[in-house]
Write a protein that holds these residues in place. Structure first.
Motif, PDB file in Angstrom:
ATOM      1  N   THR A 154       0.919  -1.122  -0.052  1.00 41.47           N
ATOM      2  CA  THR A 154       0.077   0.195  -0.076  1.00 41.47           C
ATOM      3  C   THR A 154       0.773   1.193  -0.067  1.00 41.47           C
ATOM      4  O   THR A 154       0.782   2.249  -0.706  1.00 41.47           O
ATOM      5  N   LEU A 155       2.044   1.086   0.919  1.00 40.90           N
ATOM      6  CA  LEU A 155       2.764   2.299   0.869  1.00 40.90           C
ATOM      7  C   LEU A 155       3.359   2.731  -0.386  1.00 40.90           C
ATOM      8  O   LEU A 155       3.762   3.585  -0.892  1.00 40.90           O
ATOM      9  N   LEU A 156       3.911   1.548  -1.048  1.00 40.36           N
ATOM     10  CA  LEU A 156       4.604   1.674  -2.483  1.00 40.36           C
ATOM     11  C   LEU A 156       3.659   2.246  -3.520  1.00 40.36           C
ATOM     12  O   LEU A 156       3.753   3.046  -4.489  1.00 40.36           O
ATOM     13  N   GLN A 157       2.314   1.535  -3.596  1.00 45.74           N
ATOM     14  CA  GLN A 157       1.480   2.147  -4.522  1.00 45.74           C
ATOM     15  C   GLN A 157       1.000   3.613  -4.524  1.00 45.74           C
ATOM     16  O   GLN A 157       0.836   4.138  -5.233  1.00 45.74           O
ATOM     17  N   ALA A 158       0.800   3.848  -2.997  1.00 44.35           N
ATOM     18  CA  ALA A 158       0.360   5.266  -2.848  1.00 44.35           C
ATOM     19  C   ALA A 158       1.636   6.402  -3.000  1.00 44.35           C
ATOM     20  O   ALA A 158       1.384   7.294  -3.531  1.00 44.35           O
ATOM     21  N   SER A 159       2.686   5.832  -2.811  1.00 45.12           N
ATOM     22  CA  SER A 159       4.107   6.546  -3.129  1.00 45.12           C
ATOM     23  C   SER A 159       4.010   6.908  -4.654  1.00 45.12           C
ATOM     24  O   SER A 159       4.229   8.054  -5.281  1.00 45.12           O
ATOM     25  N   ASP A 160       3.611   5.855  -5.535  1.00 45.16           N
ATOM     26  CA  ASP A 160       3.662   6.040  -6.972  1.00 45.16           C
ATOM     27  C   ASP A 160       2.605   7.319  -7.321  1.00 45.16           C
ATOM     28  O   ASP A 160       2.698   7.876  -8.386  1.00 45.16           O
ATOM     29  N   MET A 161       1.444   6.946  -6.639  1.00 44.49           N
ATOM     30  CA  MET A 161       0.519   8.146  -6.992  1.00 44.49           C
ATOM     31  C   MET A 161       0.797   9.518  -6.678  1.00 44.49           C
ATOM     32  O   MET A 161       0.705  10.284  -7.409  1.00 44.49           O
ATOM     33  N   SER A 188       1.774  12.683  -9.387  1.00 47.38           N
ATOM     34  CA  SER A 188       1.147  13.972  -9.054  1.00 47.38           C
ATOM     35  C   SER A 188       2.214  15.105  -8.633  1.00 47.38           C
ATOM     36  O   SER A 188       1.692  16.116  -8.324  1.00 47.38           O
ATOM     37  N   ASP A 189       3.316  14.619  -9.034  1.00 48.86           N
ATOM     38  CA  ASP A 189       4.439  15.833  -8.702  1.00 48.86           C
ATOM     39  C   ASP A 189       4.717  16.094  -7.148  1.00 48.86           C
ATOM     40  O   ASP A 189       5.159  17.069  -7.021  1.00 48.86           O
ATOM     41  N   ASP A 190       4.275  15.251  -6.146  1.00 51.19           N
ATOM     42  CA  ASP A 190       4.539  15.433  -4.962  1.00 51.19           C
ATOM     43  C   ASP A 190       5.574  14.245  -4.415  1.00 51.19           C
ATOM     44  O   ASP A 190       5.595  13.425  -3.829  1.00 51.19           O
ATOM     45  N   VAL A 202      -8.465  14.303  -7.794  1.00 54.24           N
ATOM     46  CA  VAL A 202      -7.421  13.587  -7.393  1.00 54.24           C
ATOM     47  C   VAL A 202      -6.819  14.328  -6.253  1.00 54.24           C
ATOM     48  O   VAL A 202      -6.091  13.930  -5.265  1.00 54.24           O
ATOM     49  N   ALA A 203      -6.881  15.855  -6.376  1.00 52.20           N
ATOM     50  CA  ALA A 203      -5.854  16.566  -5.406  1.00 52.20           C
ATOM     51  C   ALA A 203      -6.933  16.440  -4.115  1.00 52.20           C
ATOM     52  O   ALA A 203      -6.244  16.245  -2.958  1.00 52.20           O
ATOM     53  N   ASN A 204      -8.178  16.149  -4.029  1.00 49.48           N
ATOM     54  CA  ASN A 204      -8.899  15.775  -2.852  1.00 49.48           C
ATOM     55  C   ASN A 204      -8.523  14.470  -2.121  1.00 49.48           C
ATOM     56  O   ASN A 204      -8.244  14.579  -1.057  1.00 49.48           O
ATOM     57  N   LEU A 205      -8.260  13.469  -3.014  1.00 41.45           N
ATOM     58  CA  LEU A 205      -7.950  12.216  -2.715  1.00 41.45           C
ATOM     59  C   LEU A 205      -6.572  12.370  -1.893  1.00 41.45           C
ATOM     60  O   LEU A 205      -6.162  11.948  -0.778  1.00 41.45           O
TER      61      LEU A 205
END
Length: 539
Positions: A134-141, A145-147, A498-501
């Protein structure tokens, strides 16, 4: 002799007999702050650290890979552990394990990922803030999004969770502890380390990246599942570790044939040239020139791409030369083109130094004047390229995918993309070793009634297909115009969605806290308020 034997013994080095295994990791080089102190000075870095920690709770840790931040949830055993499998040939083999509870979280995660529910990651992180995939997938998100800051923070949490799950005999520094990439439980650690070392390089810490690369390669020097051999030369050059790189090459060349790869053909003479320059060694410069000449003949398509990337005009005589012209290099095997583009995109900065450019131009001019078209070495090298590079190995595809070098045209075969490519486990091996079976996945669910926002969230997933999604949306809505209007409204609703998420996920990551059973311990509080105990170990 295997790669493991070479890694353990460090045999074959010409500079001197190694005093330690070639892949032995030094703890002090795993801390990017130590490298920043060497670059900017201890006072500057310490002042910056105090500013960063002024309003943050600091937690001390004995971990070597990353240091926990005050905003992270306290680490509790979450079902991730490690066991020792066996010891043989001077190496110890380990594997991460998932408890029954962790397996259930993993099943939920896989169901949500495969059915395109990125918003469900919030629920998993809230319940299991250190769930690796989950951490890896969220990191890629966040990276998409350039964060970058949040993306790296999630990678650090994942690495921190792994290190806290190590077996007591798993020694990071030994260079002899192995993890089989075929086991899915091990792959998350590999992926997190690879992405983290790439970030460290971008941050300007190549020496730290090199140490993490050594660590990754030591986990499986025979299989090299993430293609670390394709980048260790770059970080060696970037960090000015020329002697180490030459020793590394001499160690692995007898059993890995590194000289067959274009990155070693070019990086090795460059390292020898730079080292000879610092020592004013004319004989060393001559040897470097001979190596570069051989590299240009072995991989002639490298020259024009490298000069173009460095902004150097090759001159008409070189541009139209029968060996280096576009016509002559257009028919190179696809695998060679990929590796050449990878090297140019990654290493071109090491060739832009004025003295290096002058040296390269001199060697090229001498080669153009002296090389004859009928020279047997030219036809021999061309024949060998077509024999050796008939296809691209899976670990190279995996490396190209994870590296994201824009100069590389990544054309994956259909059999590798049929089931999608996911950030937490890209291009898994075909011979995976499963320690437990996943139950049949639930019926795939679709985001309903969320229009462009839902579609944008799904578009973060790598195997997103816009045409298919629009057709499914039209069928599911039975002609409802809301989804079609939202899809045609442009990118603004998508960005807001996506910004809200991502905002919600940031807030969750910063507010997850559990009751601390040691909260009343004054000594514990005092330790948590102390600064990071990393020492400046430059000496």
């Amino acid at each position: 002799m295997s790669s493991r034997d070479a890694a353990d013994a460090g045999a074959g080095a010409s500079l001197s007999t190694p005093k330690k295994p070639i892949l032995q990791v030094e703890h002090k080089h795993l801390n990017p702050d130590n490298e920043m102190k060497r670059i900017f000075g201890s006072k500057v870095v310490q002042s910056w650290q105090r500013q960063q920690q002024q309003h943050k709770r600091v937690r001390r840790s004995n971990c070597w890979l990353v240091q926990p931040k005050g905003s992270w949830a306290p680490f509790r055993r979450n079902g991730l552990s490690m066991k020792q499998l066996e010891s043989k040939n001077r190496s110890s083999y380990f594997a991460f394990e998932h408890s029954k509870e962790y397996q259930q979280v993993q099943f939920r995660f896989l169901d949500n990922v495969e059915s395109y529910h990125p918003e469900a990651l919030l629920d998993i992180l809230q319940e299991s803030p250190y769930h690796m995939d989950t951490l890896l997938q969220a990191s890629d998100m966040f990276r998409t999004s350039d964060d970058t800051q949040t993306a790296v923070d999630l990678l650090e949490r994942a690495i921190f969770a792994c290190e806290n799950s190590f077996h007591s005999l798993f020694n990071l520094s030994s260079g002899t502890c192995r993890l089989d990439y075929r086991r899915p439980e091990n792959r998350s650690f590999y992926i997190a380390l690879f992405k983290y070392l790439i970030f460290l390089g971008l941050r300007g810490c190549p020496r730290t990246s090199l140490e993490f690369a050594k660590l990754l390669l030591s986990l499986d020097p025979d299989g090299d599942p993430l293609g670390i051999f394709l980048l260790i030369d770059f970080f060696s050059l970037r960090s000015r570790e020329y002697e180490y790189f030459i020793e590394f090459f001499n160690c692995f060349e007898p059993i890995r044939n590194l000289s067959l790869l274009p990155n070693y053909q070019f990086s090795l003479p460059l390292a020898k040239f730079q080292l000879a320059q610092t020592k004013n060694d004319q004989q060393g410069i001559v040897q470097a020139e001979e190596g570069l000449r051989r590299a240009l003949i072995s991989f002639p398509s490298m020259l024009m791409q490298l000069l173009d990337k460095c902004g150097v005009n090759p001159g008409k005589d070189v541009e139209d030369h029968w060996l280096f012209s576009k016509f002559a290099t257009a028919s190179e095997p696809a695998a060679v083109q990929q590796l050449v583009s990878l090297y140019v995109g990654r290493c071109y900065s090491e060739w832009k130094e004025p003295e290096v450019v002058a040296w390269l131009e001199q060697v090229v001019q001498n080669l153009v004047k002296s090389l004859e078209k009928k020279d047997p070495i030219v036809s021999d090298m061309k024949s060998k390229r077509f024999q050796r590079f008939k296809g691209t190995p899976l670990n190279v595809y995996r490396h190209l995918y994870l590296s994201e070098i824009k100069e590389v045209k990544l054309d994956l075969p259909p059999e590798l993309t049929g089931s999608g490519i996911f950030a937490f486990d890209p291009l898994p091996p075909k011979d995976s070793i499963l320690s437990y079976q996943r139950p049949p996945p639930q019926q795939p669910r679709r985001l309903q009634g969320q229009g462009a926002v839902g579609m944008f969230l799904r578009s973060i997933w790598p195997n997103f297909n816009i045409t298919e999604e629009l057709m499914n949306q039209e069928a599911n809505n039975n002609g409802n115009q809301e989804g079609q209007e939202a899809g045609a409204a442009g990118g603004e609703p998508w960005r807001h969605g996506v910004a809200n998420l991502l905002d919600a996920m940031r807030e969750l990551l910063n507010t997850i806290h559990f009751a601390d059973p040691q909260n009343g311990n004054p000594q514990q509080q005092e330790e948590e308020e102390n600064e990071d105990e990393w020492a400046d170990e430059d000496q």
